[in-house]
Each structure stands twice: as structure tokens, then as C-alpha cells.
Write an enzyme that holds these catalytic residues in place. Structure first.
Site, short mmCIF file in Angstrom:
data_model
loop_
_atom_site.label_atom_id
_atom_site.label_comp_id
_atom_site.label_asym_id
_atom_site.label_seq_id
_atom_site.Cartn_x
_atom_site.Cartn_y
_atom_site.Cartn_z
N GLU A 1 -9.50 -1.70 5.69
CA GLU A 1 -10.09 -1.33 6.96
C GLU A 1 -11.38 -2.12 7.20
O GLU A 1 -11.91 -2.75 6.27
CB GLU A 1 -10.40 0.17 6.95
CG GLU A 1 -9.16 1.06 6.76
CD GLU A 1 -8.26 1.12 7.99
OE1 GLU A 1 -8.13 0.12 8.71
OE2 GLU A 1 -7.67 2.19 8.24
N HIS B 1 -6.99 -4.70 10.51
CA HIS B 1 -6.77 -4.60 9.06
C HIS B 1 -5.50 -5.34 8.62
O HIS B 1 -4.55 -5.48 9.38
CB HIS B 1 -6.74 -3.14 8.59
CG HIS B 1 -5.55 -2.33 8.99
ND1 HIS B 1 -5.61 -0.96 9.14
CD2 HIS B 1 -4.26 -2.66 9.28
CE1 HIS B 1 -4.41 -0.50 9.48
NE2 HIS B 1 -3.58 -1.51 9.59
N ASP C 1 -7.13 -2.32 14.46
CA ASP C 1 -8.52 -2.56 14.06
C ASP C 1 -8.68 -3.85 13.25
O ASP C 1 -9.73 -4.11 12.69
CB ASP C 1 -9.07 -1.37 13.26
CG ASP C 1 -8.33 -1.14 11.94
OD1 ASP C 1 -7.41 -1.92 11.61
OD2 ASP C 1 -8.68 -0.17 11.24
N ASP D 1 0.82 -1.21 0.00
CA ASP D 1 0.00 0.00 0.00
C ASP D 1 0.86 1.26 0.00
O ASP D 1 2.07 1.20 0.16
CB ASP D 1 -0.98 0.00 1.19
CG ASP D 1 -0.32 -0.46 2.50
OD1 ASP D 1 0.93 -0.48 2.58
OD2 ASP D 1 -1.05 -0.78 3.45
P1 PGA Z 1 2.56 -1.31 12.73
O1 PGA Z 1 1.42 -1.35 11.58
O2 PGA Z 1 3.55 -2.37 12.38
O3 PGA Z 1 3.14 0.06 12.61
O4 PGA Z 1 1.88 -1.56 14.02
C1 PGA Z 1 0.89 -2.56 11.20
C2 PGA Z 1 -0.28 -2.34 10.26
O5 PGA Z 1 -1.01 -1.35 10.41
O6 PGA Z 1 -0.47 -3.17 9.37
#
Ligand code: PGA
Length: 262
Positions: free
Chosen positions: A143, A138, A136, A67
Site C-alpha cells: 500500500e 499498489h 491506490d 499475497d
Molecule cells: P483487481 O485488483 O484486479 O480486482 O482490480 C488488482 C489489485 O488490487 O492488485
């Protein structure tokens, strides 16, 4: 799903890195799906270390990132393009022509998303997709509520993700509202998925993803339907799992995923 629980974040990251390294050993022209975020930084550090030791050659590897933010120029310090170059690409011998990230600045974003899917297909599909999970639930920027059949597209970030990522931008207001992200369906097409999660702040999301129902409200739960998904956790991320003892018992008779590297 194979669930591997390591004592701490560092050893979880090493296990994930060595799983990737073992694949590149077996298949030097592997197509890797890569992820950004705080979690995989030490995984990339281990891959760089193996490369510097002469144990890992990326010259024939192709990469696709999950992404990118919409509207951030590539040279912006918080673009995923910058992140990947700072944390990984600049330190290994991946050919720049084989590195792919979604273009969040494309004038025709819908076409750029379709083109990205086509590039993955043309490369032969993704052999191994590295993933993180959001608080959350995702995967990539899919999302809650994202279709489990979704493909690469523009996706609005939800409030929780904007709050989580404000630490990188200095304030919530500075976090972009939109992203270009591979879809859940795109991720499910990878031959293998490797979900790396560390930290007790992700324990609830991990439990929902692994032990909860498959639901678009927790897009990581789609991995329960994947034919070859491995989850690597540290103790904190595993702390809410109800079947933790079973996963550890199963692991005690499994070969280490990184055994090829010794
Ligand atoms: P993070 O993000 O490793 O910064 O916790 C993970 C994600 O949102 O996929």
C-alpha cells in the site's frame, strides 16, 4: 518499460496469458509469480484454454502467489488460496506440491514470511511475476508508503483497498484488515514483471505508475526501475497516459509478445 495497449480487456488478458505461455514453452520448469483480483481472471481462462488444447503443459511449473489475507482459512471462499484453485489451479496440471501461497493463518507470521522468501530463493527465483494494480497504485498489497525495498511481511490494508475489495465480501466490515504480501523488493527480484491493467477506473493509477515519479506513494512506480517490465493495458486503463501515441508507435515495430504461439 514496454507498454502494450489493446483495444479491450479481453485482448489485454489474452496478450498477458500468451506472454506467460510463451515463457512456459521456452522454459517448461519456469517459476511463475501469480496474482489475484478481478483483472487476471480472463488471463487464467486463456491459459486454461491453451492447456485444454494441449498447447501448454504446467507439470514442471512452480508458482508463488503475491499475497493472502491474514486470518482467513484457506477454505474461505474469498481466500486467495480458494480464488487461485477455482480460477486456475483446479483446471490445469500444476503439481500441488509446486503451488505456493503465503499462509495467512500461520501462528508465527513473521517466520512464515521469512520462510516464503526462502522458498522463492530455493526455487531459483521468479522468472515472471504477473501483477495487477490497485486504484491506490499498489502492487500486491504494498500500500502507499510501503518501502520500495520491502520483503514478504504483514501489511495493513488501506481504506481505499478495503473499499475496493468490499465487493467480494459483501461489506467493508467483512474485509480483513491485514495481509501477508510479497514486498516491492521481492517483486523487483523477479526476472521479468508483467503488469496487467484493464478499466478506466485504473487510468489515474496507471498514469502515476508509468509516467509519474518513482515513489513509495505509488508502489507500482517502482517498476520503472525494473530491467524487464511489460505493462499490458486496455484502452480504458491507458486513457490518461500522456505519451500513449509514443507507446503505440514503438509497439508498431516490436514483435508480438505472444508470437511463439501463433
Ligand atoms: P483487481 O485488483 O484486479 O480486482 O482490480 C488488482 C489489485 O488490487 O492488485
Amino acid at each position: 518499460m514496454r507498454v502494450i495497449i489493446r483495444k479491450n480487456a479481453e485482448s489485454a488478458c489474452v496478450t498477458a496469458a500468451r506472454t506467460i505461455a510463451a515463457l512456459v514453452h521456452r522454459k517448461p520448469n519456469a517459476v511463475l509469480g501469480l496474482a489475484t483480483g478481478g483483472t487476471p481472471v480472463n488471463c487464467y481462462a486463456e491459459l486454461i484454454r491453451l492447456h485444454r488444447q494441449g498447447k501448454l503443459d504446467f507439470s514442471n511449473v512452480t508458482t508463488f502467489n503475491l499475497d493472502e489475507y491474514v486470518g482467513l482459512p484457506r477454505e474461505h471462499s474469498q481466500s486467495f488460496y480458494s480464488f487461485m484453485h477455482d480460477k486456475f489451479f483446479n483446471h490445469v496440471n500444476v503439481a500441488p506440491s509446486r503451488v505456493h501461497l503465503p499462509d495467512g493463518m500461520a501462528s508465527d507470521l513473521a517466520k512464515a514470511c521469512d520462510d516464503y522468501e526462502q522458498q522463492i530463493t530455493d526455487a531459483g527465483g521468479i522468472d515472471l511475476q504477473l501483477l495487477g494494480i490497485g486504484s491506490d497504485g499498489h502492487i500486491a498489497f504494498n500500500e502507499p508508503g510501503s518501502s520500495l525495498a520491502s520483503r514478504t511481511r504483514v501489511k495493513t490494508l488501506c481504506l481505499e483497498t478495503i473499499r475496493d475489495n468490499a465487493r467480494f465480501f459483501g461489506s467493508e466490515a467483512a474485509v480483513p484488515r491485514l495481509s501477508v504480501t510479497m514486498g516491492v523488493g521481492s517483486i523487483m527480484d523477479a526476472r521479468r514483471c508483467l503488469l496487467l491493467v484493464t478499466g478506466a477506473n485504473k487510468a489515474a493509477a496507471v498514469r502515476s505508475a508509468i509516467e509519474g515519479p518513482i515513489t513509495s506513494q505509488v508502489t507500482a512506480s517502482a517498476l520503472q526501475m525494473h530491467r524487464f517490465a511489460t505493462v499490458v493495458l486496455d484502452e480504458g486503463a491507458a486513457s490518461w497516459l500522456t505519451r500513449k501515441a509514443d507507446y503505440q508507435f514503438a509497439e508498431s515495430s516490436m514483435p508480438d509478445p505472444d508470437e511463439l504461439l501463433g
